[in-house]
Motif scaffolding. Structure first.
Motif, PDB file in Angstrom:
ATOM      1  N   TRP A 101      23.912  16.355  33.471  1.00 44.25           N
ATOM      2  CA  TRP A 101      24.665  15.133  33.676  1.00 44.25           C
ATOM      3  C   TRP A 101      26.131  15.316  34.075  1.00 44.25           C
ATOM      4  CZ3 TRP A 101      22.534  10.821  34.737  1.00 44.25           C
ATOM      5  CH2 TRP A 101      21.273  10.501  34.229  1.00 44.25           C
ATOM      6  N   GLN A 131      21.751  19.331  28.587  1.00 45.88           N
ATOM      7  CA  GLN A 131      22.244  17.984  28.861  1.00 45.88           C
ATOM      8  C   GLN A 131      23.534  18.023  29.684  1.00 45.88           C
ATOM      9  OE1 GLN A 131      22.485  16.686  24.791  1.00 45.88           O
ATOM     10  NE2 GLN A 131      20.513  15.595  24.878  1.00 45.88           N
ATOM     11  N   GLU A 150      14.277  15.335  23.656  1.00 46.84           N
ATOM     12  CA  GLU A 150      15.413  16.087  24.186  1.00 46.84           C
ATOM     13  C   GLU A 150      16.556  15.172  24.620  1.00 46.84           C
ATOM     14  OE1 GLU A 150      12.294  16.499  25.182  1.00 46.84           O
ATOM     15  OE2 GLU A 150      11.859  18.436  24.214  1.00 46.84           O
ATOM     16  N   SER A 151      16.320  13.858  24.637  1.00 43.95           N
ATOM     17  CA  SER A 151      17.373  12.931  25.040  1.00 43.95           C
ATOM     18  C   SER A 151      18.324  12.597  23.889  1.00 43.95           C
ATOM     19  CB  SER A 151      16.759  11.640  25.586  1.00 43.95           C
ATOM     20  OG  SER A 151      16.109  10.925  24.554  1.00 43.95           O
ATOM     21  N   VAL A 160      11.615   7.631  25.487  1.00 40.56           N
ATOM     22  CA  VAL A 160      12.467   8.719  25.969  1.00 40.56           C
ATOM     23  C   VAL A 160      12.054  10.005  25.257  1.00 40.56           C
ATOM     24  CG1 VAL A 160      14.405   7.205  26.490  1.00 40.56           C
ATOM     25  CG2 VAL A 160      14.229   8.251  24.227  1.00 40.56           C
ATOM     26  N   THR A 182       8.507  12.158  21.446  1.00 39.21           N
ATOM     27  CA  THR A 182       9.286  11.098  22.094  1.00 39.21           C
ATOM     28  C   THR A 182       9.867  10.160  21.033  1.00 39.21           C
ATOM     29  OG1 THR A 182       7.412   9.562  22.308  1.00 39.21           O
ATOM     30  CG2 THR A 182       7.760  11.160  24.105  1.00 39.21           C
ATOM     31  N   THR A 234      14.486   4.027  33.590  1.00 35.87           N
ATOM     32  CA  THR A 234      13.446   4.383  32.634  1.00 35.87           C
ATOM     33  C   THR A 234      12.633   3.137  32.296  1.00 35.87           C
ATOM     34  OG1 THR A 234      14.822   6.134  31.673  1.00 35.87           O
ATOM     35  CG2 THR A 234      12.996   5.318  30.325  1.00 35.87           C
ATOM     36  N   PHE A 289      21.250   8.324  22.031  1.00 35.05           N
ATOM     37  CA  PHE A 289      20.267   8.759  23.036  1.00 35.05           C
ATOM     38  C   PHE A 289      20.885   8.679  24.431  1.00 35.05           C
ATOM     39  CE2 PHE A 289      17.895   7.193  19.444  1.00 35.05           C
ATOM     40  CZ  PHE A 289      16.854   8.099  19.301  1.00 35.05           C
ATOM     41  N   LEU A 290      20.513   9.613  25.284  1.00 33.16           N
ATOM     42  CA  LEU A 290      20.860   9.572  26.696  1.00 33.16           C
ATOM     43  C   LEU A 290      19.656   9.013  27.451  1.00 33.16           C
ATOM     44  CD1 LEU A 290      22.612  13.046  27.144  1.00 33.16           C
ATOM     45  CD2 LEU A 290      23.654  10.828  26.645  1.00 33.16           C
ATOM     46  N   VAL A 291      19.820   7.838  28.036  1.00 37.39           N
ATOM     47  CA  VAL A 291      18.711   7.161  28.700  1.00 37.39           C
ATOM     48  C   VAL A 291      19.057   6.964  30.172  1.00 37.39           C
ATOM     49  CG1 VAL A 291      17.170   5.178  28.691  1.00 37.39           C
ATOM     50  CG2 VAL A 291      18.199   5.967  26.536  1.00 37.39           C
ATOM     51  N   ARG A 292      18.240   7.488  31.028  1.00 30.38           N
ATOM     52  CA  ARG A 292      18.465   7.371  32.461  1.00 30.38           C
ATOM     53  C   ARG A 292      18.146   5.962  32.939  1.00 30.38           C
ATOM     54  NH1 ARG A 292      18.619  11.210  36.504  1.00 30.38           N
ATOM     55  NH2 ARG A 292      18.031  12.836  34.990  1.00 30.38           N
TER      56      ARG A 292
END
Length: 391
Positions: free
Chosen positions: A114, A110, A226-227, A223, A151, A194, A188-191
């Protein structure tokens, strides 16, 4: 006890002030809701090249590797040099609420994905936590994250999300165990882009108008596992850690803005004449300015004391909470005083009324000042019921 910065930090502060004055002041119509964000991103990329959006990111990931004291000094200089406190606020929110969680809790994958872009200005982060029914009560989020194989499916709505209209990465807090209390939240890391994640129209705010803010909607947003930032159930811990950074270093930008307005107010009192004498010679005026200076200096000491504890790894809840309350209350009062001392000029478009409008939200975001006082009281052991003695 040394209250002076080292020579390197002083040089950095001077550089930031000169750069901000030269490059970061917005065009006159920067607050237009029709702005497509192009000028904001232009200034953001310049700030990135100068290292301002990645000050606390470790060197190996493209940042400057500054500790909390130096980072606060950089934010203070940014607030002093840039008349757009909203832009400075967006930089600080990106860095301390969005980037630092990845620095402190992210996996190596991560971080590699990022941090370089976030530190360089290529990407912007937004921390999506506040909800219409969960502001101060952050442990009762209605946004849900349901595990589905490899997910998670996210559903919910966030509001008052700083940088949402321009963000490339959303740090999203959601409940994976709704009745789990402190251990029921997950980060959570959300792009951006998405499927299932949409951003609402930018808010038309009273203050901090240079900081783009909007709602974030999550509808069956899928997601990968892994996020997850940290581990499932560690979201409250991630949030608490980020708030220590935000309540300390972010508010240093207000110190810079306060100093800028205080200096111009002193100059106004020296130049403005009434009854044949500069108004600074009237005790009612001079005493008010002395009070402004006293509140600013006291708030500054509390903030840098909290920053030193954060840098030393000894920070508790009390230091950041007291710093946040002191700076925000001082900023509002200094804004009121600056307007009053300018008379009718104070209610016209200018830095006095702008500081006041930008300072008003400071008593609310990062946890209201009332919540900060609750945090301090709890840390002091106040309010806990003592067990009754049996007769």
């Amino acid at each position: 006890m040394n209250f002076d910065f080292d020579a390197e930090t002083e040089d950095m502060r001077d550089m930031v002030v000169r750069f901000a004055r030269r490059e970061l002041d917005p065009p006159r119509d920067f607050a237009s809701l029709d702005d497509d964000g192009a000028d904001f991103r232009r200034r953001w990329r310049l700030a990135g090249k100068q290292g301002l959006v990645g000050t606390t990111v470790p060197d190996e990931h493209g940042g400057s590797g500054l500790d909390a004291v130096a980072a606060a000094a950089a934010m203070e200089a940014l607030g002093y040099g840039c008349s757009d406190t909203g832009f400075a606020f967006s930089v600080a929110a990106h860095l301390f609420a969005g980037v630092m969680p990845v620095v402190e809790f992210g996996t190596e994958a991560q971080k590699k994905e990022w941090l370089p872009a976030l530190a360089s200005g290529e990407a912007i982060a937004a921390h999506a936590v506040t909800e219409p029914e969960a502001g101060s009560d952050a442990l009762r989020l209605r946004t849900r994250a349901r595990r589905q194989g490899d997910t998670y499916v996210l559903n919910g709505t966030k509001c008052f999300t700083t940088n949402a209209p321009v963000a490339d990465l959303f740090v999203v807090q959601a409940a994976t165990a709704p009745e789990g209390g402190f251990f029921g939240l997950t980060t959570f890391l959300v792009r951006a882009g998405t499927p299932g994640l949409t951003v609402g129209r930018p808010y038309d705010k009273v203050g901090l108008r240079g900081s783009p803010t909007a709602d974030v909607h999550l509808e069956d947003c899928v997601v990968p596992a892994e996020s997850v930032l940290g581990t499932e159930g560690s979201g409250a811990g991630v949030f608490s850690a980020s708030m220590k950074w935000e309540r300390t270093c972010l508010f240093a930008a207000y110190l810079g803005a306060m100093r800028r307005v205080l200096e111009s107010t002193v100059e106004h009192a020296r130049q403005r004449e009434q009854f044949g004498t500069p108004i600074g010679g009237f005790q009612a005026v001079s005493h008010r300015i002395v009070d402004m200076l006293g509140r600013y200096e006291a708030a500054r000491l509390l903030l840098y004391r909290a920053a030193q504890a954060l840098a030393d790894g000894t920070a508790d809840e009390i230091g950041p909470a007291l710093a946040k309350v002191a700076v925000s209350e001082a900023a509002v009062q200094l804004g009121l005083d600056a307007v009053q001392l300018r008379g009718a000029l104070g209610v016209l478009d200018g830095e006095a009324e702008l500081l006041l409008r930008d300072a008003l939200p400071a008593r609310i975001f990062s946890g209201t000042n009332e919540i900060q006082k609750n945090n301090v009281a709890r840390a002091l052991g106040l309010g806990a019921r003592r067990p009754r003695r049996r007769r």
